[in-house]
Design a protein around this motif. Sequence first.
Motif, PDB file in Angstrom:
ATOM      1  N   LYS A   1     -23.148  25.091  39.262  1.00 27.92           N
ATOM      2  CA  LYS A   1     -23.085  24.642  37.868  1.00 27.92           C
ATOM      3  C   LYS A   1     -23.951  23.402  37.656  1.00 27.92           C
ATOM      4  N   ILE A   2     -23.949  22.505  38.625  1.00 23.26           N
ATOM      5  CA  ILE A   2     -24.794  21.311  38.537  1.00 23.26           C
ATOM      6  C   ILE A   2     -26.263  21.726  38.488  1.00 23.26           C
ATOM      7  N   LEU A   3     -26.612  22.718  39.308  1.00 17.87           N
ATOM      8  CA  LEU A   3     -27.995  23.223  39.335  1.00 17.87           C
ATOM      9  C   LEU A   3     -28.385  23.808  37.978  1.00 17.87           C
ATOM     10  N   ALA A   4     -27.455  24.558  37.400  1.00 17.67           N
ATOM     11  CA  ALA A   4     -27.749  25.233  36.135  1.00 17.67           C
ATOM     12  C   ALA A   4     -27.956  24.248  34.997  1.00 17.67           C
ATOM     13  N   HIS A   5     -27.227  23.133  35.016  1.00 21.28           N
ATOM     14  CA  HIS A   5     -27.271  22.188  33.901  1.00 21.28           C
ATOM     15  C   HIS A   5     -28.221  21.018  34.144  1.00 21.28           C
ATOM     16  N   GLY A   6     -28.704  20.873  35.373  1.00 21.71           N
ATOM     17  CA  GLY A   6     -29.586  19.754  35.684  1.00 21.71           C
ATOM     18  C   GLY A   6     -31.053  20.126  35.607  1.00 21.71           C
ATOM     19  N   ASN A   7     -31.907  19.112  35.645  1.00 24.18           N
ATOM     20  CA  ASN A   7     -33.355  19.313  35.594  1.00 24.18           C
ATOM     21  C   ASN A   7     -33.924  19.098  36.995  1.00 24.18           C
ATOM     22  N   PHE A   8     -33.896  20.173  37.810  1.00 20.30           N
ATOM     23  CA  PHE A   8     -34.350  20.099  39.195  1.00 20.30           C
ATOM     24  C   PHE A   8     -35.630  20.920  39.365  1.00 20.30           C
ATOM     25  N   ASN A   9     -36.408  20.545  40.357  1.00 20.97           N
ATOM     26  CA  ASN A   9     -37.683  21.211  40.605  1.00 20.97           C
ATOM     27  C   ASN A   9     -37.562  22.201  41.756  1.00 20.97           C
ATOM     28  N   ASN A  10     -37.308  23.474  41.425  1.00 23.51           N
ATOM     29  CA  ASN A  10     -37.208  24.543  42.432  1.00 23.51           C
ATOM     30  C   ASN A  10     -36.201  24.229  43.531  1.00 23.51           C
ATOM     31  N   ARG A  11     -34.988  23.835  43.132  1.00 22.29           N
ATOM     32  CA  ARG A  11     -33.922  23.555  44.095  1.00 22.29           C
ATOM     33  C   ARG A  11     -32.910  24.690  44.104  1.00 22.29           C
TER      34      ARG A  11
ATOM     35  N   SER B   1     -28.605  25.595  45.149  1.00 25.22           N
ATOM     36  CA  SER B   1     -27.317  24.914  45.236  1.00 25.22           C
ATOM     37  C   SER B   1     -27.089  24.347  46.641  1.00 25.22           C
ATOM     38  N   VAL B   2     -27.615  25.036  47.665  1.00 28.90           N
ATOM     39  CA  VAL B   2     -27.488  24.538  49.046  1.00 28.90           C
ATOM     40  C   VAL B   2     -28.269  23.230  49.204  1.00 28.90           C
ATOM     41  N   MET B   3     -29.458  23.175  48.586  1.00 27.53           N
ATOM     42  CA  MET B   3     -30.249  21.942  48.641  1.00 27.53           C
ATOM     43  C   MET B   3     -29.519  20.784  47.982  1.00 27.53           C
ATOM     44  N   LEU B   4     -28.871  21.072  46.852  1.00 25.66           N
ATOM     45  CA  LEU B   4     -28.111  20.033  46.163  1.00 25.66           C
ATOM     46  C   LEU B   4     -26.975  19.516  47.046  1.00 25.66           C
ATOM     47  N   LYS B   5     -26.291  20.447  47.696  1.00 24.48           N
ATOM     48  CA  LYS B   5     -25.177  20.060  48.575  1.00 24.48           C
ATOM     49  C   LYS B   5     -25.673  19.183  49.728  1.00 24.48           C
ATOM     50  N   ASP B   6     -26.796  19.588  50.361  1.00 24.63           N
ATOM     51  CA  ASP B   6     -27.334  18.820  51.487  1.00 24.63           C
ATOM     52  C   ASP B   6     -27.814  17.444  51.050  1.00 24.63           C
ATOM     53  N   ARG B   7     -28.432  17.384  49.851  1.00 26.34           N
ATOM     54  CA  ARG B   7     -28.910  16.097  49.365  1.00 26.34           C
ATOM     55  C   ARG B   7     -27.741  15.166  49.062  1.00 26.34           C
ATOM     56  N   TRP B   8     -26.661  15.700  48.514  1.00 34.28           N
ATOM     57  CA  TRP B   8     -25.487  14.880  48.214  1.00 34.28           C
ATOM     58  C   TRP B   8     -24.868  14.327  49.498  1.00 34.28           C
ATOM     59  N   ARG B   9     -24.874  15.152  50.528  1.00 34.62           N
ATOM     60  CA  ARG B   9     -24.346  14.696  51.811  1.00 34.62           C
ATOM     61  C   ARG B   9     -25.189  13.540  52.346  1.00 34.62           C
ATOM     62  N   THR B  10     -26.517  13.658  52.173  1.00 34.95           N
ATOM     63  CA  THR B  10     -27.413  12.577  52.622  1.00 34.95           C
ATOM     64  C   THR B  10     -27.179  11.296  51.826  1.00 34.95           C
ATOM     65  N   LEU B  11     -27.068  11.429  50.506  1.00 30.66           N
ATOM     66  CA  LEU B  11     -26.825  10.257  49.664  1.00 30.66           C
ATOM     67  C   LEU B  11     -25.495   9.601  50.009  1.00 30.66           C
TER      68      LEU B  11
ATOM     69  N   GLN C   1     -35.724  10.818  39.981  1.00 28.87           N
ATOM     70  CA  GLN C   1     -35.162  11.481  38.823  1.00 28.87           C
ATOM     71  C   GLN C   1     -34.199  12.590  39.234  1.00 28.87           C
ATOM     72  N   GLU C   2     -34.571  13.353  40.290  1.00 26.51           N
ATOM     73  CA  GLU C   2     -33.690  14.421  40.770  1.00 26.51           C
ATOM     74  C   GLU C   2     -32.396  13.851  41.333  1.00 26.51           C
ATOM     75  N   ASP C   3     -32.494  12.719  42.039  1.00 27.29           N
ATOM     76  CA  ASP C   3     -31.284  12.071  42.550  1.00 27.29           C
ATOM     77  C   ASP C   3     -30.361  11.659  41.402  1.00 27.29           C
ATOM     78  N   LEU C   4     -30.954  11.146  40.332  1.00 22.23           N
ATOM     79  CA  LEU C   4     -30.158  10.760  39.167  1.00 22.23           C
ATOM     80  C   LEU C   4     -29.502  11.977  38.528  1.00 22.23           C
ATOM     81  N   GLU C   5     -30.254  13.092  38.453  1.00 23.71           N
ATOM     82  CA  GLU C   5     -29.706  14.329  37.904  1.00 23.71           C
ATOM     83  C   GLU C   5     -28.527  14.823  38.752  1.00 23.71           C
ATOM     84  N   LEU C   6     -28.692  14.718  40.070  1.00 20.27           N
ATOM     85  CA  LEU C   6     -27.630  15.156  40.981  1.00 20.27           C
ATOM     86  C   LEU C   6     -26.379  14.298  40.814  1.00 20.27           C
TER      87      LEU C   6
END
Length: 358
Positions: free
Chosen positions: A330-340, A342-352, A311-316
């Motif tokens: 901004k993605i963090l603010a508008h998404g439904n993430f569990n204690n993430r 913005s750096v975590m979002l960036k790293d996860r996107w790089r992995t995906l 679900q978090e991957d879909l939100e990202l």
Amino acid sequence: MAAAAGVAPGAVGSSSSGSGGGGGSSSSSSSSSSVSSAPPAAVEAVAAEWMLEFACSCLCRHFAEQSGAEFWRWRDVARALINGLSQIPPHQKKTVYLCQLLIRTAQGKSLGLHFENDQRFSPLESALSFWTLLEKEEIKLEKLHEDIRRLIQIQIVAVYMENRYFKEAAEVLERLFTDSESDKPLRVKLATIIKTKDPYVPLLQNFSYSLLISKIKSYIELFMKENETNFLIQEATKQVASKGLEATAWQNRPLEVNENDKSDLETKQRRHLGQKPKESRVLQSLNNMKNVEKNGVSLACSRKRQRWTCQEDLELKSGVREFGVGNWAKILAHGNFNNRTSVMLKDRWRTLSKIGQG
């Protein structure tokens, strides 16, 4: 609290963690180009929002800890930033309203101080108007909202009574309450108290200023837990840790209510009241907020090796499609993430992106 749209956290100055979409010189070149082409006014606006978020966090912490000198210092910083706003961004309304509430509550017993053009309005009356605005910004915590509103109303009258301004106390009572049935019992009680001209009746002693401060501390604790993704605090904490210093991650520390606190604000309030706070019976009258205040989980613990869910991957992915790569705050603010973060979002996107799912 979140950064504004249009400029990502990594777009202002250099970032030790690199850019969001992959490594190498081409990425650095793209980032530099993005920085140079960003409108200076937009960059300043976003930076000012981050600064205001940070100032609000500091103001909350020092209010909760009753550290007077530091509170006044951050009050001046917050005021300057708020006064610089041409309008309040929707996502920062709670931040601004809370700063204004704390500033006025801290000086609530100073009847000679005025925050409004109407000189009749005391600091606490002005605080009540900002508390009303805060209530409109959220639908949960209805009971805590009600408790704090009633305590402010009672203390507005109590402060006039303590200064023996009985006529003004009667006048403010007319301004405070409407003709609604829910207001009537308290209005009648306060009207009776004003007629006695006794500022030390049980109601005013029990629903004291110290209890008001305590309840606002409870609200601050919940507010801070909701806003742990403060960008400047995160970056400053990483910087402190990278230099081998003790990282003072105070944003994750629970804000305790200490009844024996002898620091500046509390001491001044008790001296003015000429009495010790009495809260045991009052907590029953206000239906005890312990259920709201417990079960806080440390952000640091909750983030430790936390797996990403589908679900978090879909939100990202949805956030990247809507706001673009790099706008992690901004993605963090508008998404439904569990204690993430913005750096975590960036790293996860790089992995995906590396595994072809980006």
